[in-house]
Write a protein that holds these residues in place. Structure first.
Motif, PDB file in Angstrom:
ATOM      1  N   THR A 190      37.324  48.787  43.430  1.00  0.00           N
ATOM      2  CA  THR A 190      38.524  49.251  42.727  1.00  0.00           C
ATOM      3  C   THR A 190      39.088  48.149  41.842  1.00  0.00           C
ATOM      4  OG1 THR A 190      39.043  50.777  44.528  1.00  0.00           O
ATOM      5  CG2 THR A 190      40.835  50.212  43.029  1.00  0.00           C
ATOM      6  N   ALA A 191      39.095  46.930  42.341  1.00  0.00           N
ATOM      7  CA  ALA A 191      39.568  45.806  41.530  1.00  0.00           C
ATOM      8  C   ALA A 191      38.716  45.646  40.277  1.00  0.00           C
ATOM      9  CB  ALA A 191      39.539  44.522  42.358  1.00  0.00           C
ATOM     10  N   GLY A 192      37.407  45.769  40.425  1.00  0.00           N
ATOM     11  CA  GLY A 192      36.535  45.700  39.261  1.00  0.00           C
ATOM     12  C   GLY A 192      36.799  46.808  38.269  1.00  0.00           C
ATOM     13  N   GLU A 193      37.020  48.015  38.766  1.00  0.00           N
ATOM     14  CA  GLU A 193      37.310  49.150  37.896  1.00  0.00           C
ATOM     15  C   GLU A 193      38.628  48.972  37.158  1.00  0.00           C
ATOM     16  OE1 GLU A 193      37.233  52.295  40.710  1.00  0.00           O
ATOM     17  OE2 GLU A 193      35.030  52.384  40.821  1.00  0.00           O
ATOM     18  N   ARG A 194      39.535  48.216  37.759  1.00  0.00           N
ATOM     19  CA  ARG A 194      40.854  47.997  37.134  1.00  0.00           C
ATOM     20  C   ARG A 194      40.884  46.746  36.265  1.00  0.00           C
ATOM     21  NH1 ARG A 194      44.634  49.816  42.362  1.00  0.00           N
ATOM     22  NH2 ARG A 194      43.825  51.949  42.416  1.00  0.00           N
ATOM     23  N   SER A 195      39.719  46.250  35.931  1.00  0.00           N
ATOM     24  CA  SER A 195      39.561  45.163  34.955  1.00  0.00           C
ATOM     25  C   SER A 195      39.940  43.791  35.478  1.00  0.00           C
ATOM     26  CB  SER A 195      40.353  45.470  33.666  1.00  0.00           C
ATOM     27  OG  SER A 195      39.925  46.673  33.094  1.00  0.00           O
TER      28      SER A 195
END
Length: 223
Positions: free
Chosen positions: A124-129
């Motif tokens: 999720t952190a990766g998806e949120r940039s």
């Protein structure tokens, strides 16, 4: 087979976290020599809680020593003062803190994140940039996952995802293991500052160790 080869990943670099800074003067005086000793990509400044003006002043006092050495200056938390302090970004703990900080940091500044207890949180952190994810740091109670669990998480991330992963190393041996697992950066703090040889010598030793560990990785795994 297409014959396409995967480029070898770059050698991991150091990420140095400071002690908690109340008076920046001693650290500002010593940092140039410390940073000259090694290849340090970034410095994470940990500030003593105070009023925003005082914390901004403390960051500004440290900025020349860090940024003139070619390292990025990140603040632990306090994303609201990053721009005013002239910092390059912030390190956040947990998804909620990341979400709150992103509007003030993006697109011009770095938003790194730790405190990711699960694989789902990491993705999720990766998806949120998030610009990087950190694994292995202490939680609020001072506890960490096992070294094997940290290495497993780094290996999983490095194999599947594009943003860099950072391994928090409490010992020289951990730093070496995390490089082998695929860490792009190795975060060090007390390991450096508490070394009887002094922080410059300690940092140089860790820098050499991670470079040697990287060179020992078979080419098929390093790519």
């Amino acid at each position: 087979m297409s014959g396409k080869t995967t480029p070898q990943r770059p050698a991991p670099r150091l990420y140095l976290a400071t002690p908690v800074v109340a008076d920046p003067a001693p650290l500002a005086a010593s940092l140039p020599g410390i940073l000259r000793s090694s290849d340090v990509a970034a410095v994470l400044v940990r500030l003593k809680e105070s009023d925003p003006r005082s914390m901004i002043r403390n960051v500004k006092a440290l900025a020349p020593a860090i940024q003139d050495a070619g390292a990025a200056l990140l603040i632990e938390g306090h994303a609201d003062i990053v721009a005013r302090a002239g910092a390059d970004g912030a390190h956040l703990t947990g998804l909620a803190a990341l979400d709150e900080a992103l509007p003030s940091l993006k697109p011009d500044r770095i938003a790194g994140v730790g405190g990711l207890a699960t694989r789902h949180d990491s993705m999720t952190a990766g998806e949120r940039s998030a610009d990087y994810v950190l694994f292995g740091e202490k939680d609020a109670d001072g506890k960490r996952p096992s070294v094997d669990a940290i290495a497993e998480r780094l290996s999983w991330w490095a194999e599947l995802f594009e943003p860099p992963c950072v391994g928090y190393a409490a010992t020289r041996e951990e730093a070496i293991e995390f490089v082998a697992a695929g860490a792009d950066f190795v975060l060090v703090d007390d390991l450096i500052w508490n070394d009887a040889r002094g922080p410059a010598a300690a940092l140089s030793d860790i820098d050499s160790a991670i470079k040697q560990a990287y060179m020992a990785i078979p080419a098929a795994r390093a790519g």
